[in-house]
Design a protein around this motif. Structure first.
Motif, PDB file in Angstrom:
ATOM      1  N   SER A 213     -33.256 114.507 -38.977  1.00 30.53           N
ATOM      2  CA  SER A 213     -32.342 114.107 -40.056  1.00 30.53           C
ATOM      3  C   SER A 213     -33.179 113.404 -41.115  1.00 30.53           C
ATOM      4  O   SER A 213     -34.374 113.175 -40.925  1.00 30.53           O
ATOM      5  CB  SER A 213     -31.222 113.201 -39.543  1.00 30.53           C
ATOM      6  N   MET A 214     -32.566 113.069 -42.227  1.00 33.92           N
ATOM      7  CA  MET A 214     -33.311 112.470 -43.328  1.00 33.92           C
ATOM      8  C   MET A 214     -33.745 111.043 -42.986  1.00 33.92           C
ATOM      9  O   MET A 214     -32.949 110.239 -42.514  1.00 33.92           O
ATOM     10  CB  MET A 214     -32.452 112.468 -44.598  1.00 33.92           C
ATOM     11  N   PHE A 215     -35.013 110.763 -43.226  1.00 33.99           N
ATOM     12  CA  PHE A 215     -35.594 109.443 -42.997  1.00 33.99           C
ATOM     13  C   PHE A 215     -34.846 108.411 -43.833  1.00 33.99           C
ATOM     14  O   PHE A 215     -34.466 108.682 -44.981  1.00 33.99           O
ATOM     15  CB  PHE A 215     -37.081 109.512 -43.378  1.00 33.99           C
ATOM     16  N   TRP A 216     -34.647 107.229 -43.294  1.00 32.67           N
ATOM     17  CA  TRP A 216     -33.884 106.195 -43.998  1.00 32.67           C
ATOM     18  C   TRP A 216     -34.509 105.833 -45.341  1.00 32.67           C
ATOM     19  O   TRP A 216     -33.800 105.526 -46.304  1.00 32.67           O
ATOM     20  CB  TRP A 216     -33.711 104.947 -43.128  1.00 32.67           C
ATOM     21  N   ALA A 217     -35.819 105.878 -45.435  1.00 37.22           N
ATOM     22  CA  ALA A 217     -36.486 105.503 -46.687  1.00 37.22           C
ATOM     23  C   ALA A 217     -36.208 106.516 -47.792  1.00 37.22           C
ATOM     24  O   ALA A 217     -36.093 106.152 -48.970  1.00 37.22           O
ATOM     25  CB  ALA A 217     -37.986 105.353 -46.471  1.00 37.22           C
ATOM     26  N   ALA A 218     -36.098 107.795 -47.444  1.00 32.35           N
ATOM     27  CA  ALA A 218     -35.752 108.821 -48.440  1.00 32.35           C
ATOM     28  C   ALA A 218     -34.333 108.589 -48.953  1.00 32.35           C
ATOM     29  O   ALA A 218     -34.058 108.705 -50.146  1.00 32.35           O
ATOM     30  CB  ALA A 218     -35.890 110.215 -47.837  1.00 32.35           C
TER      31      ALA A 218
ATOM     32  N   TYR B  46     -39.690 111.856 -65.907  1.00 31.96           N
ATOM     33  CA  TYR B  46     -40.224 110.523 -65.618  1.00 31.96           C
ATOM     34  C   TYR B  46     -40.712 110.473 -64.169  1.00 31.96           C
ATOM     35  O   TYR B  46     -41.816 109.996 -63.892  1.00 31.96           O
ATOM     36  CB  TYR B  46     -39.140 109.471 -65.872  1.00 31.96           C
ATOM     37  N   MET B  47     -39.901 110.989 -63.247  1.00 30.33           N
ATOM     38  CA  MET B  47     -40.290 110.986 -61.832  1.00 30.33           C
ATOM     39  C   MET B  47     -41.553 111.805 -61.604  1.00 30.33           C
ATOM     40  O   MET B  47     -42.406 111.412 -60.805  1.00 30.33           O
ATOM     41  CB  MET B  47     -39.160 111.533 -60.949  1.00 30.33           C
ATOM     42  N   LEU B  48     -41.663 112.938 -62.264  1.00 32.45           N
ATOM     43  CA  LEU B  48     -42.830 113.797 -62.095  1.00 32.45           C
ATOM     44  C   LEU B  48     -44.119 113.019 -62.364  1.00 32.45           C
ATOM     45  O   LEU B  48     -45.099 113.159 -61.636  1.00 32.45           O
ATOM     46  CB  LEU B  48     -42.734 115.010 -63.023  1.00 32.45           C
ATOM     47  N   PHE B  49     -44.117 112.173 -63.389  1.00 38.75           N
ATOM     48  CA  PHE B  49     -45.330 111.451 -63.781  1.00 38.75           C
ATOM     49  C   PHE B  49     -45.419 110.029 -63.233  1.00 38.75           C
ATOM     50  O   PHE B  49     -46.514 109.532 -62.986  1.00 38.75           O
ATOM     51  CB  PHE B  49     -45.454 111.427 -65.307  1.00 38.75           C
ATOM     52  N   LYS B  50     -44.290 109.341 -63.054  1.00 38.70           N
ATOM     53  CA  LYS B  50     -44.310 107.937 -62.652  1.00 38.70           C
ATOM     54  C   LYS B  50     -43.826 107.670 -61.226  1.00 38.70           C
ATOM     55  O   LYS B  50     -44.122 106.630 -60.662  1.00 38.70           O
ATOM     56  CB  LYS B  50     -43.455 107.100 -63.617  1.00 38.70           C
ATOM     57  N   LEU B  51     -43.030 108.585 -60.669  1.00 38.55           N
ATOM     58  CA  LEU B  51     -42.516 108.450 -59.302  1.00 38.55           C
ATOM     59  C   LEU B  51     -42.703 109.775 -58.552  1.00 38.55           C
ATOM     60  O   LEU B  51     -41.731 110.429 -58.168  1.00 38.55           O
ATOM     61  CB  LEU B  51     -41.025 108.084 -59.315  1.00 38.55           C
ATOM     62  N   PRO B  52     -43.957 110.170 -58.347  1.00 35.78           N
ATOM     63  CA  PRO B  52     -44.192 111.495 -57.766  1.00 35.78           C
ATOM     64  C   PRO B  52     -43.565 111.675 -56.385  1.00 35.78           C
ATOM     65  O   PRO B  52     -43.121 112.770 -56.050  1.00 35.78           O
ATOM     66  CB  PRO B  52     -45.712 111.619 -57.725  1.00 35.78           C
ATOM     67  N   LEU B  53     -43.502 110.632 -55.580  1.00 33.42           N
ATOM     68  CA  LEU B  53     -42.891 110.767 -54.259  1.00 33.42           C
ATOM     69  C   LEU B  53     -41.407 111.116 -54.385  1.00 33.42           C
ATOM     70  O   LEU B  53     -40.895 111.952 -53.649  1.00 33.42           O
ATOM     71  CB  LEU B  53     -43.071 109.484 -53.447  1.00 33.42           C
ATOM     72  N   GLY B  54     -40.717 110.497 -55.348  1.00 35.88           N
ATOM     73  CA  GLY B  54     -39.314 110.829 -55.603  1.00 35.88           C
ATOM     74  C   GLY B  54     -39.165 112.270 -56.040  1.00 35.88           C
ATOM     75  O   GLY B  54     -38.284 112.991 -55.571  1.00 35.88           O
ATOM     76  N   TYR B  55     -40.033 112.699 -56.921  1.00 34.02           N
ATOM     77  CA  TYR B  55     -39.980 114.084 -57.405  1.00 34.02           C
ATOM     78  C   TYR B  55     -40.242 115.069 -56.273  1.00 34.02           C
ATOM     79  O   TYR B  55     -39.490 116.029 -56.081  1.00 34.02           O
ATOM     80  CB  TYR B  55     -40.989 114.281 -58.536  1.00 34.02           C
TER      81      TYR B  55
END
Length: 151
Positions: free
Chosen positions: A50-55, A11-20
């Protein structure tokens, strides 16, 4: 549709590419608990290495969202879901693998039942806590979800 970590990844690959692309992955889902992992890497870092807060927020929200999706799937009801409020606290630099977990599945199940009975929307407050590889809490996010069974 059965909610599984693999299906969420597709689902992420196609609908939430930034998450993927960020490397966020659902590790496990039960009726009551969900775990989502995200790894600190070049793509999701801030200028302080360090990891960005949004990630972190994206992974924290996913841990709550998959629990809502799972409860909806099990209920076999048509349910609308929407984040209406979010807060976060940060305690330590997020580096390495961060595991976000949420244990609010029971509250979601009860909210869906109550929405069906009352025909009104319900608000569920879910907390997602992110821990590093040493088990130290690096951040904690609270999401307010509005859930309403559609008639």
């Amino acid at each position: 549709m059965k909610i599984t970590p693999r299906r969420i990844t597709l689902y992420m690959l196609f609908k939430l590419p930034l998450g993927y692309l960020s490397g966020m992955r659902v590790i496990s889902i039960t009726d009551t608990i969900a775990e989502v992992k995200i790894k600190h890497k070049w793509m999701n870092q801030n200028p302080f290495k360090s990891m960005f807060w949004a990630a972190q927020g994206m992974a924290a929200e996913m841990a709550t969202a998959v629990l809502v999706m799972k409860a909806i799937s099990v209920s076999k009801e048509k349910v609308s879901m929407l984040v209406t409020h979010q807060e976060a606290d940060f305690f330590k630099k997020a580096t390495g693998n961060i595991l976000f977990s949420c244990a609010g599945g029971t509250e979601i199940i009860n909210a869906i039942k109550k929405s069906k009975q009352t025909k009104e929307g319900q608000v569920v407050v879910l907390t997602s806590e992110g821990k590093n590889e040493e088990g130290v809490v690096v951040s904690k996010f609270t999401f307010e979800w509005s859930i309403k069974v559609k008639l």
